[in-house]
Enzyme design. Structure first.
Site, short mmCIF file in Angstrom:
data_model
loop_
_atom_site.label_atom_id
_atom_site.label_comp_id
_atom_site.label_asym_id
_atom_site.label_seq_id
_atom_site.Cartn_x
_atom_site.Cartn_y
_atom_site.Cartn_z
N PHE A 1 -1.85 16.62 4.32
CA PHE A 1 -2.15 16.11 2.93
C PHE A 1 -1.20 15.83 2.27
O PHE A 1 -0.47 16.99 1.51
CB PHE A 1 -3.48 16.90 2.43
N ASP B 1 -4.24 5.31 6.27
CA ASP B 1 -4.69 6.67 6.98
C ASP B 1 -5.65 6.15 8.05
O ASP B 1 -5.37 5.71 9.12
CB ASP B 1 -5.32 7.41 5.94
N GLU C 1 0.81 -1.11 -0.04
CA GLU C 1 0.03 -0.03 0.06
C GLU C 1 0.91 1.21 -0.11
O GLU C 1 2.10 1.40 0.43
CB GLU C 1 -1.01 -0.01 1.22
N ASP C 2 0.39 2.48 -0.66
CA ASP C 2 1.08 3.57 -0.58
C ASP C 2 0.96 4.28 1.03
O ASP C 2 1.87 4.88 1.42
CB ASP C 2 0.60 4.40 -1.68
N ARG D 1 0.38 11.95 -8.98
CA ARG D 1 0.85 10.69 -8.68
C ARG D 1 2.48 10.60 -9.20
O ARG D 1 3.12 9.61 -8.85
CB ARG D 1 0.14 9.71 -9.45
C1 PRP Z 1 -5.86 5.46 -0.56
C2 PRP Z 1 -4.63 4.55 -0.29
C3 PRP Z 1 -5.44 3.56 0.51
C4 PRP Z 1 -6.15 4.30 1.38
C5 PRP Z 1 -5.74 4.33 2.61
O1 PRP Z 1 -6.52 5.21 -1.62
O2 PRP Z 1 -4.07 3.94 -1.32
O3 PRP Z 1 -6.07 2.49 -0.15
O4 PRP Z 1 -6.67 5.48 0.70
O5 PRP Z 1 -6.83 5.14 3.41
P1 PRP Z 1 -7.63 4.57 4.66
O6 PRP Z 1 -6.59 3.89 5.66
O7 PRP Z 1 -8.36 5.76 5.28
O8 PRP Z 1 -8.70 3.67 4.20
P2 PRP Z 1 -7.55 6.01 -2.50
O9 PRP Z 1 -8.94 5.59 -2.03
O10 PRP Z 1 -7.12 7.55 -2.45
O11 PRP Z 1 -7.47 5.33 -3.93
P3 PRP Z 1 -6.29 5.47 -4.96
O12 PRP Z 1 -5.08 4.65 -4.28
O13 PRP Z 1 -6.63 4.99 -6.32
O14 PRP Z 1 -5.72 7.08 -5.00
#
Ligand code: PRP
Length: 172
Positions: free
Chosen positions: A148, A99, A95-96, A161
């Site tokens: 952010f 949060d 995962e990136d 990105r």
């Molecule tokens: C982001 C990130 C995780 C998630 C984390 O994805 O890549 O999957 O949010 O947030 P959380 O811990 O609050 O659940 P996003 O929905 O922004 O999609 P993306 O990776 O396609 O930009």
């Protein structure tokens, strides 16, 4: 809006090299499956996979979560499933960012039902202050403050990105 560098390119790459070595040491035998969560983790996956000096399979999963922010309902849906079976495999979710923890809390429940031999998480960024659901992240690149951030896979309205560094987006 303005970008301020939080983690420069060279620090990200150096940390990924360390993570790759650590992961290779921790998984000496058996097949390792790297599961990349679209889309934010794609850049991290590409660098991390090449930093792990052992065989690894790669697959992708799409997740959509609703009601984040003001109304955090915690509803999560799989929008693209894996092509491979995880039964009996060592699985590492890539995962990136973690949060609220809502996405990974849900995802680990879903993937555990597929009977992997082991299931762990590797996240480039962790914002522990924001956690609403418990998530056990075994490999963390950087713990960051509640700002952010964009770049290195992370977006704001699909923008940024492809930045090579992680930046704070100021003045939203
Ligand atoms: C982001 C990130 C995780 C998630 C984390 O994805 O890549 O999957 O949010 O947030 P959380 O811990 O609050 O659940 P996003 O929905 O922004 O999609 P993306 O990776 O396609 O930009």
């Amino acid at each position: 809006m303005q970008l301020r560098t939080l983690i420069p390119d060279d620090r990200i790459q150096a940390r990924i090299k360390e993570l790759g070595q650590e992961i290779a040491r921790d998984y000496p035998d058996g097949t390792l499956y790297l599961i990349c969560i679209l889309k934010g983790a794609t850049i991290f996956l590409a660098d991390l996979a090449r930093a792990i000096p052992r065989d690894a399979f790669i697959d992708f999963m799409g997740i959509a979560s609703y009601g984040r922010g003001k109304t955090s309902s915690g509803e999560v849906k799989v929008t693209k499933d894996l092509d491979i079976s995880l039964e009996g495999a060592h699985v590492l979710i890539v995962e990136d960012i973690v949060d609220s923890g809502i996405t990974l809390n849900y995802l680990t429940h879903v993937l555990r039902q597929r009977r992997p031999l082991s299931l762990e998480i590797c996240a480039l960024l962790d914002k522990p202050e924001r956690r609403q659901r418990p998530v056990n992240v075994k490999y963390v690149g950087f713990r960051i403050p509640d700002e952010f951030v964009v770049g290195y896979g992370l977006d704001y309205g699909e923008k940024y990105r492809n930045l090579p560094e992680v930046c704070i987006l100021e003045g939203e």
